[in-house]
Design a protein around this motif. Structure first.
Motif, PDB file in Angstrom:
ATOM      1  N   GLU A   1       0.792  -1.103   0.020  1.00 61.50           N
ATOM      2  CA  GLU A   1       0.038   0.040   0.079  1.00 61.50           C
ATOM      3  C   GLU A   1       0.665   1.355   0.019  1.00 61.50           C
ATOM      4  OE1 GLU A   1      -2.742  -0.377   3.270  1.00 61.50           O
ATOM      5  OE2 GLU A   1      -3.318  -2.298   2.478  1.00 61.50           O
ATOM      6  N   GLY A   2       2.156   1.333   0.621  1.00 58.03           N
ATOM      7  CA  GLY A   2       2.925   2.143   0.687  1.00 58.03           C
ATOM      8  C   GLY A   2       3.725   2.717  -0.803  1.00 58.03           C
ATOM      9  N   MET A   3       3.375   1.769  -1.566  1.00 64.67           N
ATOM     10  CA  MET A   3       3.800   2.031  -3.217  1.00 64.67           C
ATOM     11  C   MET A   3       2.936   3.219  -3.631  1.00 64.67           C
ATOM     12  SD  MET A   3       6.465   0.161  -3.525  1.00 64.67           S
ATOM     13  CE  MET A   3       6.678   0.308  -5.228  1.00 64.67           C
ATOM     14  N   SER A   4       1.758   3.468  -3.255  1.00 69.01           N
ATOM     15  CA  SER A   4       0.790   4.356  -3.989  1.00 69.01           C
ATOM     16  C   SER A   4       0.398   5.447  -2.895  1.00 69.01           C
ATOM     17  CB  SER A   4      -0.204   3.717  -4.438  1.00 69.01           C
ATOM     18  OG  SER A   4      -0.994   2.971  -3.351  1.00 69.01           O
ATOM     19  N   GLY A   5       0.715   5.372  -1.675  1.00 70.06           N
ATOM     20  CA  GLY A   5       0.190   6.547  -0.658  1.00 70.06           C
ATOM     21  C   GLY A   5       0.840   5.956   0.608  1.00 70.06           C
ATOM     22  N   PRO A   6       0.997   7.362   1.543  1.00 64.19           N
ATOM     23  CA  PRO A   6       1.501   7.030   2.843  1.00 64.19           C
ATOM     24  C   PRO A   6       0.836   6.121   3.809  1.00 64.19           C
ATOM     25  CG  PRO A   6       1.222   9.442   2.323  1.00 64.19           C
ATOM     26  CD  PRO A   6       0.485   8.651   1.141  1.00 64.19           C
ATOM     27  N   VAL A   7       1.242   5.253   4.221  1.00 61.35           N
ATOM     28  CA  VAL A   7       0.438   4.254   5.139  1.00 61.35           C
ATOM     29  C   VAL A   7       1.480   3.970   6.211  1.00 61.35           C
ATOM     30  CG1 VAL A   7      -0.715   3.347   3.320  1.00 61.35           C
ATOM     31  CG2 VAL A   7       1.381   2.280   4.139  1.00 61.35           C
ATOM     32  N   GLY A   8       0.828   3.379   7.346  1.00 66.11           N
ATOM     33  CA  GLY A   8       1.551   3.213   8.684  1.00 66.11           C
ATOM     34  C   GLY A   8       1.255   4.109   9.807  1.00 66.11           C
ATOM     35  N   VAL A   9       1.323   3.405  10.901  1.00 62.06           N
ATOM     36  CA  VAL A   9       1.344   4.241  12.360  1.00 62.06           C
ATOM     37  C   VAL A   9       2.339   3.470  13.050  1.00 62.06           C
ATOM     38  CG1 VAL A   9      -1.027   5.354  11.982  1.00 62.06           C
ATOM     39  CG2 VAL A   9      -0.724   3.035  13.178  1.00 62.06           C
ATOM     40  N   GLY A  10       2.881   4.288  14.284  1.00 57.52           N
ATOM     41  CA  GLY A  10       3.693   3.538  15.225  1.00 57.52           C
ATOM     42  C   GLY A  10       5.165   3.137  14.597  1.00 57.52           C
ATOM     43  N   ASP A  11       5.682   2.167  14.499  1.00 58.06           N
ATOM     44  CA  ASP A  11       6.915   1.680  14.308  1.00 58.06           C
ATOM     45  C   ASP A  11       7.518   1.813  12.747  1.00 58.06           C
ATOM     46  OD1 ASP A  11       7.058   1.351  17.149  1.00 58.06           O
ATOM     47  OD2 ASP A  11       7.253  -0.945  16.908  1.00 58.06           O
ATOM     48  N   VAL A  12       6.608   1.471  11.934  1.00 57.24           N
ATOM     49  CA  VAL A  12       7.092   1.727  10.568  1.00 57.24           C
ATOM     50  C   VAL A  12       5.906   2.409   9.671  1.00 57.24           C
ATOM     51  CG1 VAL A  12       7.337   0.130   8.472  1.00 57.24           C
ATOM     52  CG2 VAL A  12       7.951  -0.679  10.686  1.00 57.24           C
TER      53      VAL A  12
ATOM     54  N   SER B   1      11.816   6.286  -5.863  1.00 52.78           N
ATOM     55  CA  SER B   1      12.183   5.408  -4.638  1.00 52.78           C
ATOM     56  C   SER B   1      10.893   5.569  -3.687  1.00 52.78           C
ATOM     57  CB  SER B   1      13.465   6.261  -3.880  1.00 52.78           C
ATOM     58  OG  SER B   1      13.016   7.509  -3.671  1.00 52.78           O
ATOM     59  N   VAL B   2      11.127   4.505  -2.451  1.00 59.12           N
ATOM     60  CA  VAL B   2      10.054   4.608  -1.477  1.00 59.12           C
ATOM     61  C   VAL B   2      10.799   4.780  -0.293  1.00 59.12           C
ATOM     62  CG1 VAL B   2       8.700   2.819  -0.330  1.00 59.12           C
ATOM     63  CG2 VAL B   2       9.050   2.748  -2.898  1.00 59.12           C
ATOM     64  N   ARG B   3      10.265   5.672   0.539  1.00 57.80           N
ATOM     65  CA  ARG B   3      10.624   6.044   1.822  1.00 57.80           C
ATOM     66  C   ARG B   3      10.132   4.922   2.895  1.00 57.80           C
ATOM     67  NH1 ARG B   3      12.400  11.730   3.363  1.00 57.80           N
ATOM     68  NH2 ARG B   3      14.243  10.933   2.176  1.00 57.80           N
ATOM     69  N   ILE B   4      10.849   4.432   3.781  1.00 59.52           N
ATOM     70  CA  ILE B   4      10.494   3.660   4.886  1.00 59.52           C
ATOM     71  C   ILE B   4      11.090   4.288   6.108  1.00 59.52           C
ATOM     72  CG2 ILE B   4      10.494   1.289   5.810  1.00 59.52           C
ATOM     73  CD1 ILE B   4      10.824   0.094   2.899  1.00 59.52           C
ATOM     74  N   VAL B   5      10.073   4.611   7.083  1.00 64.06           N
ATOM     75  CA  VAL B   5      10.561   5.024   8.220  1.00 64.06           C
ATOM     76  C   VAL B   5      10.424   4.210   9.329  1.00 64.06           C
ATOM     77  CG1 VAL B   5      10.266   7.052   9.959  1.00 64.06           C
ATOM     78  CG2 VAL B   5       9.971   7.569   7.576  1.00 64.06           C
ATOM     79  N   VAL B   6      11.400   3.582   9.871  1.00 67.92           N
ATOM     80  CA  VAL B   6      11.325   2.551  11.295  1.00 67.92           C
ATOM     81  C   VAL B   6      11.616   3.495  12.471  1.00 67.92           C
ATOM     82  CG1 VAL B   6      11.863   0.696   9.810  1.00 67.92           C
ATOM     83  CG2 VAL B   6      13.847   1.956  10.560  1.00 67.92           C
ATOM     84  N   ARG B   7      10.772   3.181  13.530  1.00 67.55           N
ATOM     85  CA  ARG B   7      11.323   3.872  14.914  1.00 67.55           C
ATOM     86  C   ARG B   7      11.238   2.695  15.748  1.00 67.55           C
ATOM     87  NH1 ARG B   7       6.549   8.599  13.601  1.00 67.55           N
ATOM     88  NH2 ARG B   7       5.565   6.855  13.202  1.00 67.55           N
TER      89      ARG B   7
END
Length: 146
Positions: free
Chosen positions: A68-79, A91-97
């Motif tokens: 889903e993150g390929m077409s729009g921002p997704v995720g809450v929390g750690d990723v 490119s695709v941005r992945i934020v890990v916390r």
């Protein structure tokens, strides 16, 4: 970048990628990384950053989050997974916390797309539930309660 490796039994996929670690006010640092998918955990993917000789950091998160993150921002929390736009649209941005901090990673969108295509050959979207070993899951839950 190598072609995705799919095991002989088509039970898993491993795809080597390059993760560009983004640090504020610094040029990105490129590190080897690997995306993995295994039928035994059909809802998850693993992103390993680093090498086995220097040590890796593994992040496990939902395959659907990556897709889903390929077409729009997704995720809450750690990723979080965010498609890039403008001059970074490839490119695709992945934020890990974690409690220790956060990391911002950029990975080529073409590499993520190729990985997902191979992972969908192992277990098509929507068919994940057919590959859950409920006896194993129950045994793990029971072992944790002792």
């Amino acid at each position: 970048m190598t072609q995705p490796f799919s095991s002989a039994a088509e039970a898993s996929v491993t795809h080597e990628v390059v993760a560009h670690i983004v640090v504020a006010d610094e040029p990105p640092v490129s590190l080897p990384a690997e995306l993995r998918y295994d039928r035994s955990d059909p809802y998850a993917v693993c992103l390993s950053i680093g090498t086995t000789s220097t040590g890796t950091v593994d992040w496990v998160f939902a395959r659907s989050l990556l897709s889903e993150g390929m077409s729009g921002p997704v995720g809450v929390g750690d990723v979080l997974v965010i498609p890039r736009h403008g001059c970074h649209r490839h490119s695709v941005r992945i934020v890990v916390r974690s409690p220790a901090g956060a990391a911002v990673l950029d990975i080529a969108a073409s590499a993520v797309t190729a990985f997902l295509e191979w992972a969908y050959r192992v277990v098509p979207p929507g068919a994940e539930g057919l590959h859950i070993d409920l006896d194993r899951v129950a045994a793990e839950l029971m072992a944790g309660s002792e």
